[in-house]
Design a protein around this motif. Structure first.
Motif, PDB file in Angstrom:
ATOM      1  N   LEU A  63      -4.702  19.213   7.352  1.00 18.43           N
ATOM      2  CA  LEU A  63      -3.533  20.084   7.271  1.00 18.43           C
ATOM      3  C   LEU A  63      -2.519  19.486   6.298  1.00 18.43           C
ATOM      4  CD1 LEU A  63      -1.898  22.532   8.302  1.00 18.43           C
ATOM      5  CD2 LEU A  63      -1.010  21.040  10.111  1.00 18.43           C
ATOM      6  N   ASN A  64      -2.121  20.268   5.299  1.00 17.14           N
ATOM      7  CA  ASN A  64      -1.132  19.837   4.312  1.00 17.14           C
ATOM      8  C   ASN A  64       0.151  20.639   4.498  1.00 17.14           C
ATOM      9  OD1 ASN A  64      -3.070  18.128   3.123  1.00 17.14           O
ATOM     10  ND2 ASN A  64      -3.830  19.824   1.874  1.00 17.14           N
ATOM     11  N   LYS A  75       2.869  29.406  -7.985  1.00 20.07           N
ATOM     12  CA  LYS A  75       3.074  28.966  -6.605  1.00 20.07           C
ATOM     13  C   LYS A  75       1.750  29.049  -5.850  1.00 20.07           C
ATOM     14  CE  LYS A  75       7.919  30.418  -6.545  1.00 20.07           C
ATOM     15  NZ  LYS A  75       8.947  31.268  -5.901  1.00 20.07           N
ATOM     16  N   GLN A  76       0.987  27.980  -5.944  1.00 21.66           N
ATOM     17  CA  GLN A  76      -0.322  27.902  -5.311  1.00 21.66           C
ATOM     18  C   GLN A  76      -0.335  26.755  -4.312  1.00 21.66           C
ATOM     19  OE1 GLN A  76      -3.438  27.795  -8.231  1.00 21.66           O
ATOM     20  NE2 GLN A  76      -2.695  29.615  -9.312  1.00 21.66           N
ATOM     21  N   PRO A  77      -1.330  26.720  -3.421  1.00 17.63           N
ATOM     22  CA  PRO A  77      -1.378  25.638  -2.427  1.00 17.63           C
ATOM     23  C   PRO A  77      -1.467  24.244  -3.043  1.00 17.63           C
ATOM     24  CG  PRO A  77      -2.828  27.435  -1.787  1.00 17.63           C
ATOM     25  CD  PRO A  77      -2.345  27.753  -3.153  1.00 17.63           C
ATOM     26  N   SER A  78      -1.945  24.135  -4.286  1.00 11.30           N
ATOM     27  CA  SER A  78      -2.044  22.835  -4.930  1.00 11.30           C
ATOM     28  C   SER A  78      -0.658  22.250  -5.168  1.00 11.30           C
ATOM     29  CB  SER A  78      -2.786  22.962  -6.265  1.00 11.30           C
ATOM     30  OG  SER A  78      -2.762  21.726  -6.969  1.00 11.30           O
ATOM     31  N   THR A  79      -0.505  20.946  -4.908  1.00 10.33           N
ATOM     32  CA  THR A  79       0.768  20.270  -5.131  1.00 10.33           C
ATOM     33  C   THR A  79       0.901  19.781  -6.571  1.00 10.33           C
ATOM     34  OG1 THR A  79      -0.200  18.170  -4.401  1.00 10.33           O
ATOM     35  CG2 THR A  79       0.923  19.515  -2.740  1.00 10.33           C
ATOM     36  N   ASN A  80      -0.114  20.007  -7.381  1.00  5.36           N
ATOM     37  CA  ASN A  80      -0.097  19.574  -8.775  1.00  5.36           C
ATOM     38  C   ASN A  80       0.035  20.804  -9.661  1.00  5.36           C
ATOM     39  OD1 ASN A  80      -0.798  18.599 -11.408  1.00  5.36           O
ATOM     40  ND2 ASN A  80      -1.791  16.846 -10.452  1.00  5.36           N
ATOM     41  N   ALA A 118       3.293  17.674 -13.922  1.00  5.90           N
ATOM     42  CA  ALA A 118       2.501  17.887 -12.709  1.00  5.90           C
ATOM     43  C   ALA A 118       3.354  17.851 -11.448  1.00  5.90           C
ATOM     44  CB  ALA A 118       1.390  16.837 -12.630  1.00  5.90           C
ATOM     45  N   ARG A 119       4.470  17.131 -11.470  1.00  9.75           N
ATOM     46  CA  ARG A 119       5.276  16.940 -10.260  1.00  9.75           C
ATOM     47  C   ARG A 119       6.456  17.903 -10.170  1.00  9.75           C
ATOM     48  NH1 ARG A 119       1.043  15.175  -8.210  1.00  9.75           N
ATOM     49  NH2 ARG A 119       0.143  13.416  -9.355  1.00  9.75           N
ATOM     50  N   ILE A 120       6.558  18.859 -11.076  1.00 13.59           N
ATOM     51  CA  ILE A 120       7.648  19.826 -11.018  1.00 13.59           C
ATOM     52  C   ILE A 120       7.307  20.914 -10.002  1.00 13.59           C
ATOM     53  CG2 ILE A 120       8.991  21.513 -12.323  1.00 13.59           C
ATOM     54  CD1 ILE A 120       8.512  19.885 -14.799  1.00 13.59           C
ATOM     55  N   GLU A 121       8.265  21.242  -9.165  1.00 13.54           N
ATOM     56  CA  GLU A 121       8.054  22.297  -8.181  1.00 13.54           C
ATOM     57  C   GLU A 121       8.242  23.665  -8.839  1.00 13.54           C
ATOM     58  OE1 GLU A 121       7.107  22.511  -5.087  1.00 13.54           O
ATOM     59  OE2 GLU A 121       6.743  20.352  -4.915  1.00 13.54           O
ATOM     60  N   HIS A 155       9.587  17.972  -0.403  1.00 17.39           N
ATOM     61  CA  HIS A 155       8.828  16.996   0.389  1.00 17.39           C
ATOM     62  C   HIS A 155       7.405  17.516   0.557  1.00 17.39           C
ATOM     63  CE1 HIS A 155       7.689  14.063   3.415  1.00 17.39           C
ATOM     64  NE2 HIS A 155       7.313  15.064   4.193  1.00 17.39           N
ATOM     65  N   THR A 156       6.446  16.667   0.251  1.00 14.73           N
ATOM     66  CA  THR A 156       5.032  17.034   0.355  1.00 14.73           C
ATOM     67  C   THR A 156       4.313  16.026   1.238  1.00 14.73           C
ATOM     68  OG1 THR A 156       5.077  17.986  -1.874  1.00 14.73           O
ATOM     69  CG2 THR A 156       2.920  17.500  -0.931  1.00 14.73           C
ATOM     70  N   ASN A 157       3.502  16.532   2.147  1.00 18.56           N
ATOM     71  CA  ASN A 157       2.718  15.683   3.041  1.00 18.56           C
ATOM     72  C   ASN A 157       1.256  16.093   2.947  1.00 18.56           C
ATOM     73  OD1 ASN A 157       1.919  13.882   5.065  1.00 18.56           O
ATOM     74  ND2 ASN A 157       2.311  15.373   6.688  1.00 18.56           N
ATOM     75  N   GLU A 158       0.455  15.262   2.291  1.00 21.57           N
ATOM     76  CA  GLU A 158      -0.987  15.486   2.184  1.00 21.57           C
ATOM     77  C   GLU A 158      -1.698  14.361   2.918  1.00 21.57           C
ATOM     78  OE1 GLU A 158      -1.981  15.819  -1.957  1.00 21.57           O
ATOM     79  OE2 GLU A 158      -1.859  17.997  -1.872  1.00 21.57           O
ATOM     80  N   THR A 159      -2.382  14.709   3.974  1.00 23.79           N
ATOM     81  CA  THR A 159      -3.018  13.683   4.811  1.00 23.79           C
ATOM     82  C   THR A 159      -4.386  13.272   4.298  1.00 23.79           C
ATOM     83  OG1 THR A 159      -3.844  15.432   6.236  1.00 23.79           O
ATOM     84  CG2 THR A 159      -1.747  14.425   6.831  1.00 23.79           C
TER      85      THR A 159
END
Length: 353
Positions: A318-319, A137-142, A199-202, A341-345
């Protein structure tokens, strides 16, 4: 005198018969049978049924059924199975004893998933490493980017930061197959997936994450497991009231290092100097008037001096990431629902959608 002897003999025979009858009754109280299942009602094959304090025992068959001969009064049956809480039940006058074993969460980490079953880690022959889900569980979404540095023997590197192409490539103890397939075998609940799917598994939806790193993987999965095997199991629904879990994560992203770029005046002066260093008579590309006008901040349409990095990029972004899951169920069916839901600007200055 004869009559008295006959009566005494009859009494002695009656006493001996009573003792024998009592001995037979105690030597075999009766046969007890039943079924052993888990919380979902699935029969448990190979569950151990033992009379406490004795060596009298048996195990369940494919349908979870067992039959045991009770030879002691007030016997206590002990039901046990790997990964489940042991139960003790007093038989008394029961002839059928059905048992529901509950999963033991305290010993969950001691159970290892292999090719076709589950085993205790102590009985697994091979190099199997388990990564704690909390470490993923890290800040990376991958998820593949979170594997780097988690355990020895894994080489992980990222080729690009382009959205959608930011998956990390990783090897388990080097490359043993060249050409077509040189990446490890990835199994999600027993089904093969690609590194892009992984890569897309939470991490919130993962129950266990293990890696097989030696020849044992080849013996279990064939040549496809020569480069190692990654075993991922997801969470399952559990019997009980609906439980809702929500996790909200907010993080800042910024460049770790920014290059220093030349301004317009410095660029024009260095360019003219480079031309004259090759040929003293070469005409200057940028006139003195243009350089002085730019330095004095003249008309920006005629003397432009634009910092394109500041125009295109922000200092930070801000992510946000939200994960919601609901679990529960009854005797017939259990459920586990998850929504992410992921929001990366990103750092580029763009108009909001």
């Amino acid at each position: 005198m004869m009559i008295t002897n006959t009566k005494n003999s009859f009494r002695l025979l009656l006493v001996i018969t009573s003792l024998l009858f009592t001995f037979l009754c105690y030597s075999q109280i009766g046969i007890v049978k039943g079924t052993v299942v888990d919380e979902k009602g699935v029969p448990l094959l190979g569950a151990t049924v033992l009379v406490e304090g004795t060596t009298n025992g048996t195990s369940t068959d494919f349908d979870g059924n067992y039959v045991i001969n009770i030879k002691t009064e007030n016997a206590v049956l002990v039901f046990s199975y790997i990964g489940y809480v042991t139960q003790k039940i007093t038989v008394a006058d029961q002839k059928i004893v059905n048992v529901i074993l509950i999963e033991d969460l305290n010993t969950l980490e001691e159970v290892q998933v292999v090719a076709f079953s589950k085993q205790k880690k102590s009985s697994v022959i091979g190099s199997v490493s388990t990564i704690k889900v909390s470490d993923l569980k890290q800040p990376s979404t991958n998820l593949t980017n979170a594997l780097a540095g988690q355990m020895s023997g894994i080489i992980s590197y990222q080729r690009s930061g382009e959205p959608g192409q930011d998956n990390a490539e990783f090897f388990v103890r080097g490359v043993t197959t060249f050409g077509y397939k040189n990446n490890p075998l990835i199994l999600l609940d027993g089904l093969e997936i690609t590194s892009s799917d992984l890569a897309r598994i939470e991490p919130d939806n993962i129950a266990t994450f293990s890696i097989m790193k030696d020849a044992t993987a080849t013996s279990l999965y064939g040549a496809r497991g020569a480069n190692g095997v990654i075993l991922v199991t997801t969470k399952e629904g559990k019997k009980g009231k609906a439980q809702v879990s929500l996790r909200y994560e907010s993080s800042f992203s910024s460049p770790s290092q920014i290059n220093d770029f030349l301004g317009a005046v410095d660029y024009m002066e260095l360019y003219n100097r480079a031309l004259r260093s090759r040929d003293q008579s070469a005409p200057l590309l940028y006139s003195i008037q243009k350089i002085v006008g730019t330095k004095n901040g003249g008309n920006p349409d005629i003397y432009p001096d634009v910092d394109w990095y500041n125009e295109l990029f922000k200092d930070y972004t801000l992510n946000q990431k939200v994960n919601l899951n609901v679990t529960g169920g009854g005797d017939v069916a259990q459920y586990y629902l998850a929504l992410s839901h992921t929001n990366e600007t990103g750092l580029l200055k763009v108009e909001p959608l």
